[in-house]
Structures are given as C-alpha cells and as structure tokens.
Design a protein around this motif. Structure first.
Motif, short mmCIF file in Angstrom:
data_model
loop_
_atom_site.label_atom_id
_atom_site.label_comp_id
_atom_site.label_asym_id
_atom_site.label_seq_id
_atom_site.Cartn_x
_atom_site.Cartn_y
_atom_site.Cartn_z
N LYS A 619 10.54 -101.06 -30.22
CA LYS A 619 10.33 -99.62 -30.08
C LYS A 619 11.63 -98.92 -29.69
O LYS A 619 11.98 -97.86 -30.23
CB LYS A 619 9.26 -99.34 -29.02
CG LYS A 619 7.84 -99.66 -29.45
CD LYS A 619 6.83 -99.16 -28.42
CE LYS A 619 5.41 -99.42 -28.88
NZ LYS A 619 4.40 -98.91 -27.92
N ARG A 620 12.35 -99.52 -28.73
CA ARG A 620 13.61 -98.91 -28.30
C ARG A 620 14.61 -98.84 -29.45
O ARG A 620 15.42 -97.91 -29.54
CB ARG A 620 14.19 -99.67 -27.11
CG ARG A 620 13.37 -99.51 -25.85
CD ARG A 620 14.05 -100.15 -24.64
NE ARG A 620 14.03 -101.60 -24.70
CZ ARG A 620 13.03 -102.36 -24.28
NH1 ARG A 620 11.95 -101.80 -23.75
NH2 ARG A 620 13.11 -103.67 -24.34
N GLU A 621 14.55 -99.81 -30.34
CA GLU A 621 15.44 -99.79 -31.51
C GLU A 621 15.13 -98.62 -32.44
O GLU A 621 15.99 -98.17 -33.20
CB GLU A 621 15.29 -101.10 -32.29
CG GLU A 621 15.70 -102.36 -31.54
CD GLU A 621 17.20 -102.56 -31.49
OE1 GLU A 621 17.92 -101.85 -32.21
OE2 GLU A 621 17.65 -103.44 -30.72
N ARG A 622 13.90 -98.10 -32.39
CA ARG A 622 13.49 -97.06 -33.33
C ARG A 622 13.47 -95.66 -32.73
O ARG A 622 13.10 -94.71 -33.40
CB ARG A 622 12.09 -97.39 -33.86
CG ARG A 622 12.05 -98.59 -34.80
CD ARG A 622 10.69 -98.69 -35.46
NE ARG A 622 10.34 -97.47 -36.17
CZ ARG A 622 9.09 -97.07 -36.43
NH1 ARG A 622 8.08 -97.81 -36.02
NH2 ARG A 622 8.86 -95.96 -37.09
N TYR A 623 13.85 -95.53 -31.48
CA TYR A 623 13.85 -94.21 -30.86
C TYR A 623 14.85 -93.29 -31.55
O TYR A 623 15.88 -93.74 -32.07
CB TYR A 623 14.22 -94.32 -29.37
CG TYR A 623 13.02 -94.47 -28.46
CD1 TYR A 623 12.00 -95.36 -28.77
CD2 TYR A 623 12.91 -93.74 -27.29
CE1 TYR A 623 10.91 -95.51 -27.94
CE2 TYR A 623 11.82 -93.90 -26.45
CZ TYR A 623 10.82 -94.78 -26.78
OH TYR A 623 9.73 -94.92 -25.96
N ALA A 624 14.53 -92.00 -31.54
CA ALA A 624 15.48 -91.01 -32.06
C ALA A 624 16.74 -91.03 -31.20
O ALA A 624 16.70 -91.45 -30.03
CB ALA A 624 14.86 -89.62 -32.04
N PRO A 625 17.89 -90.60 -31.74
CA PRO A 625 19.12 -90.58 -30.95
C PRO A 625 18.92 -89.86 -29.62
O PRO A 625 18.28 -88.81 -29.55
CB PRO A 625 20.10 -89.83 -31.84
CG PRO A 625 19.60 -90.05 -33.23
CD PRO A 625 18.10 -90.09 -33.11
N ALA A 626 19.48 -90.46 -28.56
CA ALA A 626 19.31 -89.90 -27.21
C ALA A 626 20.68 -89.59 -26.61
O ALA A 626 21.69 -90.19 -26.99
CB ALA A 626 18.56 -90.90 -26.33
N PHE A 627 20.69 -88.69 -25.66
CA PHE A 627 21.93 -88.34 -24.97
C PHE A 627 22.23 -89.36 -23.87
O PHE A 627 21.34 -89.75 -23.12
CB PHE A 627 21.84 -86.94 -24.36
CG PHE A 627 21.54 -85.85 -25.36
CD1 PHE A 627 22.20 -85.81 -26.58
CD2 PHE A 627 20.61 -84.87 -25.08
CE1 PHE A 627 21.92 -84.82 -27.51
CE2 PHE A 627 20.33 -83.86 -25.99
CZ PHE A 627 20.99 -83.83 -27.21
N ASP A 635 19.53 -97.22 -24.35
CA ASP A 635 19.80 -97.06 -25.78
C ASP A 635 20.46 -98.32 -26.33
O ASP A 635 21.59 -98.66 -25.95
CB ASP A 635 20.73 -95.86 -25.99
CG ASP A 635 20.98 -95.56 -27.46
OD1 ASP A 635 20.55 -96.36 -28.32
OD2 ASP A 635 21.61 -94.53 -27.75
N PRO A 636 19.79 -99.06 -27.23
CA PRO A 636 20.35 -100.31 -27.72
C PRO A 636 21.53 -100.13 -28.67
O PRO A 636 22.24 -101.09 -28.97
CB PRO A 636 19.17 -100.96 -28.45
CG PRO A 636 18.33 -99.82 -28.89
CD PRO A 636 18.46 -98.78 -27.80
N LYS A 637 21.75 -98.92 -29.13
CA LYS A 637 22.85 -98.70 -30.07
C LYS A 637 24.16 -98.41 -29.37
O LYS A 637 25.21 -98.47 -30.00
CB LYS A 637 22.48 -97.59 -31.05
CG LYS A 637 21.24 -97.92 -31.88
CD LYS A 637 20.98 -96.94 -32.97
CE LYS A 637 19.82 -97.39 -33.85
NZ LYS A 637 18.57 -97.60 -33.09
#
Length: 674
Positions: A619-627, A635-637
């Motif tokens: 789920k965390r991989e699919r979240y919209a971009p976050a600040f 944020d895993p990215k």
C-alpha cells in the motif's frame, strides 16, 4: 575598513525549466545591482533545478546548462555572482559546481566535495565528489576555466565555497579554506525542509564564521521544486560569529534577497588573533581576478526573527507554511485549475481543506492577492475574485459522500468548515451505489454479505465507491485530487486502496494523526502567525476520529480498530525510524506510557503494529506523492524502503511474546534499563 555589500539570494526553480530558471536568476542579479550589492550568492544547481533526477545523466542537460550560464554572464556587469550548475568534465564524470562570475567574466568552478546521500537526496547516483586539493580545467566556448578546489582572489578579497552538504560534515572544506586565508565563504544550497532544520543551519553558519574568521553567506532554494521535497528559502549572512541578517522563510515570490555590509579587515584581524596561517596560501589553487569593489558605508545590522519564529509553536507554524507553499507550487507548476477534496468532516480531510485556505492567506501576506492571481494567471476563474474566501471557492471543490452509516455530526462538520473557508461544497448520497455493488457480488456468490462474516469487504466498498465521483469532479475541473491518508494510517495500512488513498498528491501522508489532531486545535484557537484562525474547525475538533464505515450501533472509532494514536506514533518512531526490535519497542513504550495504558494494551499494540506494517508495504508503495517533512517519513521512494514481501518479524514477535509472558526471566517491568 574594507567594507563590501553582499547578498544571499533564494530562488524558486523548476527542474529543466531553462527559461524560467534563467529569468529568475537574472531578475535576482538585476535586483541586487539596484541595491548596490557587490557580491551575490545564488542556490545550488539553480541553473538546471536541483531535482532533475536521472536527467543529470543526460549530455544534453549539461550542454543546456552551459548555454544558460553563457546567457547569464552578460548580466553580471559591476557585480560578482555565484551561480550553480552540473559540469561534465573530460573524464566523462559529472560534478556539482558553483561558478563565480565577476563583471561579465567567468573566473572558474568550485566543486562540491561531499555529496548528500540520505534518502531524499541521491547525489552519489549522478555526481562524483571532488577530492580536496585537486584542480582541472574545462573549455567552454573559446576559453578554458579552472575547476576544482579553488580559492578565488578577487582584487585582494579571497572567496571560497562550501556547497550544501560540505558544511554538514565534521571535516568541512571551510577548515582548509581558512588555512589558505579565505575572507568570504559562500554556501549555495538545496537543503530540503524538515522541522526545526533551520535552527541547525543557522548554527553551522554562525559557527563557521566564528571558527574560520570569515564572513559566511548561506542561501537555499524555496518552494516545492519537483514534487516531494519542500525548500524553505533559508538565507543567512554571518560574520565573526555574529548573525547579521536572515531571510523571511517560505516566500511565495520567485526570488528573494537579504543583504548585509561586511568588514573584510575585521575578519582578517580575527584570523590573526585565532592564529590562522595567512601565509599558507596555495597559489596553485588560487584564481586571481580584477574587480573594483565599490566604497560602502557601514550600517547597523542585527538579524531578527519573524514573529512566528519566536513563539512556542514553531512546528505548527512550519507545518502550515511548508505544506501550504508546497500545495501552491504543485498547483501552478502542474498547470492545474484547482483542487478537489472528498471532505468527510473528519480530521484528515478537514486539515487538508484548511491547508488549501492557508495557502491563499499566506500567499496574500507574502505577495498580495494580485501577485497570487498573477502567478496563477492561467486560471481564469480566480481573476475577478476579491477575497481569499472567493478565491478558495474557485480553487477548492469539496464533496461529502454519505452512506447509511454516516452521521449528522460529520455532515455538519464538513459543511460548516467548507462554508467558513468559502470552498465549494457538494453533498451526495452514495448508499445506492454501495448497495448496487453489494447485490452484484451477492448474486455471484449465492449468499448475502454480512458484517459478521464480511466486515472488511463491506467497509472498503464504501470508501472505494467514493473515489469515482471525486475523480470525475477532478477531471471535469482539470484539477488535482487531494488524497486524505496520513502517516499513521500508512504505517498500518488503515486505508482503502483506490478509496481514501486515491489522489494526485497526498499532502498529509508525512504527518502522524496524533500530531494532526493537535494542530487542528491550534489552528482553530491560536492561528498561523497568531492571527489566521479557523473557527470553522470547532465542530471537527469536537469529534472522535472514525471511519464511519460500520453501522452506527457498532460504535466504530479509529483507535478502537487500531490502537491509541499516541501509542501508534511512538511504536512507529521506535520501530521504524530507530530500527529497534519489537521487544525493544515494547520496553520503551512501557516506560513512556506507564499509568496511561495497561501492559496488555501496549503488548497487543506493538504486536499488531509490526504485523500490519509488514503486510501493508504494498500500500505504501502505491500512495500518491507526499511531501517530505521529517526523518520519520514512510515514503518508500525517498526515505523508508522496506521489502513488499518479508518474514513479517515472526521470530522477533515470538521473542516479544516470551518476554511479555515472563518466560525469559525479564518479563516484569523494571528488570531491564535502557
């Protein structure tokens, strides 16, 4: 006295936006010249933008950067300017550099020696660190210029560089520059925002100026440059351990300048008193240049903090100002027409609606409503609006989507908040859609779905059915859909994929629910800057957080579904940020919450957290971009990587159970100190 007027400039750049970046650089230079500034420092990689990511590999990018540099040079008459760009040398390696220009002449390129490589920064992927003491050359056009660890001698004034991360390490280049007799250290930076980080920057600027016996100029980017990172526009000038001036952070302008008059002879006297070796100048690394430093009159200077930076609520202020500015830049740089928000009346969606309104109010204070409308000149709907509330009505569309499980309280909370902000408010009932999907599946399964056997499915379909309507409004309006999930929900997967996680941007995914609830009370009663209060939050702040997805008689609350939010936040901090085992986390929360919760409650919370964390990485991989807001980001990215498939802490949780039950002899509180 050898007096020089110097300036630190902040810029709101955009990656790969050559004309925009060049224009604001030139605007800043021309403004500095109007203010009779002799030396101007501009932020790191300002020519290309800092967040170009893997485009830094592109040969075309470095060529375009050099072309932009050559177009900037003619605008540097009678001033010394530092601008930054990536350079690719003959060894086919790319370096993060600062170029010093004096009176329309390039003097050379100082290279960054220490690269940031912690989560949100990935500089070692694209750049090569420069080794101290080395020098090379590069040909641009008809001329060759020195590159490397350089000290520039500009008509007797010696100028050196620490580039961003260079100043954050123990053996910083400023030490070597001081040994070589530097007078002024320039620090062009692209330092991402996080809570209280400005205080750390201020400290190393002041300490550097004192330790090295120099005048120190620090400047940073401002705004949301490329999507996730926020830059706060910090700028400082210090001399001999005294802060002379600092910037007003979070400006909505394209650029900003802070200026000060420094005394070079005074810092040299300090170097002599500190026994810095002024005779140890390494001629091979010095770049002489002729430039006439104009006479300047001395002025009284004392750095002053903004009102809101002196108060007790710095984190609340920083959160409001950082996210509001990030939303503004995300809106205008994506050329979107506004925002759409599924407003449930709960804390999460209400905080986002509040932040959009604060975006307008803080922009009004920074650049005025006319300036705000000019920067959004492509949005026709706001051009005739006269107040922040009218603009909010044009930019923010909210929609309340109730079912038979929704309460009058949450409807009134959503409606009253939207009305107080001036936001457009729609109200639709989706119960029929939920029942349609339910019957379709019941027909195929050949049985009725019930809350006793199908609780999760019946909850999720309500959240998921809300997304298509919100997306439809978003498409109709050419807007951005704001996702409402917070960091606490992300940690344990308490969110419906393609439901409340749906969105173009996730403004609060970097902040925990416990903090968010307190922030909402603060905005209602204290207000941003002590005067921008949102009384429309009163109803929101009176409610207990609940998803309202089960029938009312089941009395659903978020904390009953999960665990107390303050406990969840502490477990997340100890277990994910600090990488401690479940057993160690349990030991810590036992002490932290002694007398508040039972030992059994704390044990089940820790056990539940780690199980849910492991199950929900997808789920965390699919979240919209976050600040990005702090070092607790999930944020895993950019910050917190975790495998989608894992062992799920099975062995560690078994050890926790043994400890909890006292089978290892240490299961009673107080036996282990930490």
């Amino acid at each position: 006295m050898k007096l020089i007027k110097i300036a630190a400039g902040v810029l709101n750049t955009i990656p790969l936006a050559w004309e925009h970046n060049r224009r604001i650089i030139i605007d800043a230079i021309e403004d500095a010249r109007r203010q009779q500034v002799s030396l101007l420092c501009l932020p790191e990689l300002c020519i290309t933008g800092y967040g170009c990511e893997d485009m830094f590999y592109s040969h075309e990018l470095t060529e375009q950067a050099k072309q932009s540099l050559l177009e900037i040079v003619p605008h540097t008459g009678d001033i010394v300017v530092a601008v930054s760009l990536p350079l690719r040398l003959a060894n086919n390696r790319t370096y993060d550099t600062a170029c010093l220009i004096a009176n329309k002449r390039i003097l050379g390129f100082a290279c960054k020696q220490y690269l940031a490589n912690n989560g949100i920064h990935y500089e070692t992927r694209w750049f090569q660190p420069w080794l101290p003491g080395l020098r090379d050359e590069i040909q641009i056009g008809e001329f060759s210029y020195p590159v490397g660890d350089l000290l520039f001698d500009v008509s007797g004034v010696r100028i050196g560089f620490e580039i961003c991360e260079d100043a954050w390490i123990a053996n910083r280049p400023g030490r070597s520059l001081a040994e070589r007799g530097v007078d002024i250290i320039l620090n062009p930076s692209a330092s991402h925002f996080s809570f209280f980080k400005s205080q750390v920057r201020e400290r190393f600027v002041i300490d550097g100026s004192r330790s090295f016996g120099v005048s120190y100029v620090y400047c940073n980017l401002v705004g949301n440059e490329s999507g996730r990172a926020i830059f706060d526009g910090d700028a400082f000038i210090a001399s001999n351990g005294q802060l002379l001036v600092s910037s007003n952070r979070f400006t909505y302008a394209d650029y900003g300048l802070v200026t000060a008059v420094i005394d070079v002879d005074d810092t040299r006297l300090s170097q002599v008193q500190n026994k810095v070796n002024l005779m140890g100048l390494q001629a091979a690394l010095r770049v002489p240049a002729n430039f006439t430093w104009p006479d300047v009159k001395p002025v009284q200077q004392r750095a002053e903090l903004e009102y809101w930076e002196r108060g007790e609520h710095l984190k609340e202020e920083e959160f409001a100002r950082a996210v509001a500015l990030a939303l503004f830049d995300y809106l205008r740089k994506s050329r979107s027409q506004g925002f759409v928000l599924s407003l449930s009346g709960g804390a999460d969606s209400s905080s986002i609606a509040s932040l959009v309104y604060l975006m307008i109010k803080l922009a009004e204070e920074s650049i005025g409503l006319d300036g705000f409308k000019r920067k959004l000149s492509y949005i026709d709907a706001i051009q005739d609006k006269k107040t922040a509330e009218e603009i909010c009505g044009a930019l923010l569309t909210t929609i309340y989507q109730g079912t038979e499980n929704s309460s009058t309280d949450t409807y009134e909370s959503a409606e009253s908040l939207a009305s107080s902000l001036g936001a457009t408010f729609y109200n639709i009932n989706i119960n029929g859609l939920v029942e349609t999907y339910r019957k379709l599946i019941e027909e195929q399964l050949g049985r009725e779905l019930s809350w006793d056997t199908d609780d999760l499915a019946l909850q999720n379909i309500q959240a998921r059915v809300r997304a298509p309507s919100a997306w439809m409004l978003t498409n109709v309006k050419g807007a951005l859909l704001l996702s409402t999930s917070n960091r606490s929900e992300a940690a344990v997967g308490y969110a419906t994929m393609d439901g409340d996680t749906a969105g173009s941007i996730s403004p609060i995914a970097g902040i925990d629910k416990h903090y968010l609830r307190g922030w909402l009370r603060w905005v209602e009663t204290v207000g941003v800057g002590g005067h921008i209060k949102l009384p429309g939050l009163a109803k929101v702040n009176s409610l207990q957080p609940t998803a309202e997805l089960r029938p009312p008689d089941r009395k659903q609350t978020d904390e009953e579904d999960l665990m107390p939010y303050d406990v969840l936040n502490a477990i997340e901090k100890f277990g994910i940020r600090d990488k401690q085992s479940p057993k160690e986390v349990f030991q810590r929360v036992e002490v932290a919450f002694e007398g508040q919760y039972s030992r059994e409650k704390l044990y089940t919370s820790v056990d539940r957290f780690f199980r849910l964390w492991s199950l929900n990485q997808w789920k965390r991989e699919r979240y919209a971009p976050a600040f990005h807001l702090d070092d607790e980001s999930l944020d895993p990215k950019t910050w917190c990587r975790f495998p989608i498939l894992s062992g799920g802490f099975e062995k560690e949780l078994a050890e926790l159970k043994v400890y909890y039950e006292g089978k290892d002899g240490f299961g009673r509180k107080g036996k282990i100190g930490f």
